[in-house]
Design an enzyme around this catalytic site. Structure first.
Site, short mmCIF file in Angstrom:
data_model
loop_
_atom_site.label_atom_id
_atom_site.label_comp_id
_atom_site.label_asym_id
_atom_site.label_seq_id
_atom_site.Cartn_x
_atom_site.Cartn_y
_atom_site.Cartn_z
CE LYS A 62 -3.78 -2.53 2.05
NZ LYS A 62 -4.45 -3.06 3.25
CD GLN A 106 -3.68 -4.76 6.58
OE1 GLN A 106 -3.55 -3.72 5.96
NE2 GLN A 106 -4.21 -5.83 6.04
CG ASP A 129 -9.83 -0.47 4.90
OD1 ASP A 129 -9.70 -0.73 3.69
OD2 ASP A 129 -9.40 -1.21 5.81
#
Ligand code: NAP
Length: 304
Positions: A62, A106, A129
């Protein structure tokens, strides 16, 4: 990418997520460059707790792709023993930092941590996200907000390969709030207009349900679940599942058998995975705009 798409030996169009991700990264980079010097830089921040190797690889990728897109990034790495308070403090600091536009925690977090309480601290405008309660609420209500990256990546692939969705029947296998549920909602939205069935582990005769569909998306995490007998000739088959087996990473789709029946198919790897990252970067640029750091873009079509 050319309009002459690559095909499998059985004739299915290969929906190349790597190529579309690269195209997206170049587009985002030129959008950022076109804003000129003196603009605040777009910044993605990631939080990783623990030393899970695949998570470390995902996060590194990322950051690499963010740099290629002309963004800066910040990383907060915490040990597997980090306490709830330590993780929450890290997220709070990023939430309050005006130079950070997108925050990605994450997941999964280590089992001793309360994931929901951590996600609750990510402001909706920075939730690139798209997983927080606020973002999910915006999605359900059709209000502007960040759409979860993996479902958005699936929509981008459908769009790029001109797969018709309006009036088509779609089956999404898997109902998690990370992938299946938001994807089903998006596919059914006005402007995309599919007729959607959300299948799961209690669905009776899954193969027959899938055979009715023009678009089948596997997001169950069961290696090789979708075989040729699940697929109507010419249907589009999209593989989101990732299973780590002794023979490597395997998707939900039994590619070899399905490619001879499908009209279009994602490879695994190289299909939905890279598009998840591409959409994270799209969301990060959009977050910078939502936060007033950059000029607003032309609105995306409804639901996209
Ligand atoms: P999850 O939370 O474990 O959900 C799996 C879903 O699949 C559940 O709804 C489950 O049904 C359903 N399911 C399980 N076995 C099934 C079966 N035999 N038949 C039909 N449905 C079945 O997983 P997730 O977080 O949604 O992730 C799904 C997969 O996508 C995983 O392999 C994950 O690694 C992968 N993933 C890939 C990307 C990417 O970028 N490509 C991103 C995120 C996740 P119940 O609800 O009835 O239990």
């Amino acid at each position: 990418m050319t309009t002459e798409f690559d095909r499998t030996p059985g004739g299915a169009i290969i929906m190349n997520g790597n190529a579309l991700r690269d195209e997206t990264v170049i587009r985002l980079r030129s959008e950022i460059q076109a804003m000129g010097l003196g603009m605040p830089t777009v910044c993605l921040a990631t939080v990783l707790v623990g030393d899970d190797k695949p998570s470390q690889i995902y996060v590194r990728m990322k950051h690499k792709k963010a740099a290629e897109a002309g963004m800066t990034s910040k990383h907060v790495g915490l040990p597997p023993t980090a306490t709830q308070a330590e993780v929450e403090d890290a997220v709070r600091a990023l939430a309050a930092d005006p130079t950070v536009h997108g925050i990605l925690v994450q997941i999964p977090l280590p089992a001793h941590l309360n994931t929901e309480a951590v996600l609750d601290l990510v402001p909706a405008d920075k939730d690139v996200d798209g997983l927080t309660e606020a973002s999910m609420g915006r999605l359900m209500r059709g209000r502007p907000g960040h759409v979860p990256c993996t479902p958005k990546g699936v929509l981008r692939l459908l769009e790029r390969y001109s797969i018709a969705t309006a009036g088509m029947r779609a089956v999404v296998i898997g109902r998690s709030s990370l992938v299946g549920l938001p994807l089903a909602v998006l596919l059914a939205r006005k402007g995309i207009d599919a007729t959607v069935t959300l299948a799961h582990s209690r669905t009776n005769d899954l193969a027959a349900v899938c055979r009715e569909a023009d678009i089948v998306v596997g997001a169950a995490g069961i290696a090789g679940l979708i075989t040729a007998e699940f697929v109507k000739p010419g249907a589009t088959v999209i593989d989101v599942g990732v299973s780590r087996t002794e023979s490597g990473i395997v998707g939900d789709v039994d590619f070899d058998s399905v490619q001879s029946v499908a009209g279009a198919i994602t490879p695994m790897p190289g299909g939905t995975g890279p598009m998840t990252i591409a959409c994270l970067l799209e969301n990060t640029l959009e977050a910078a705009r939502m936060l007033g750091a950059l000029p607003l873009a032309t609105a995306l079509p409804e639901g996209r």
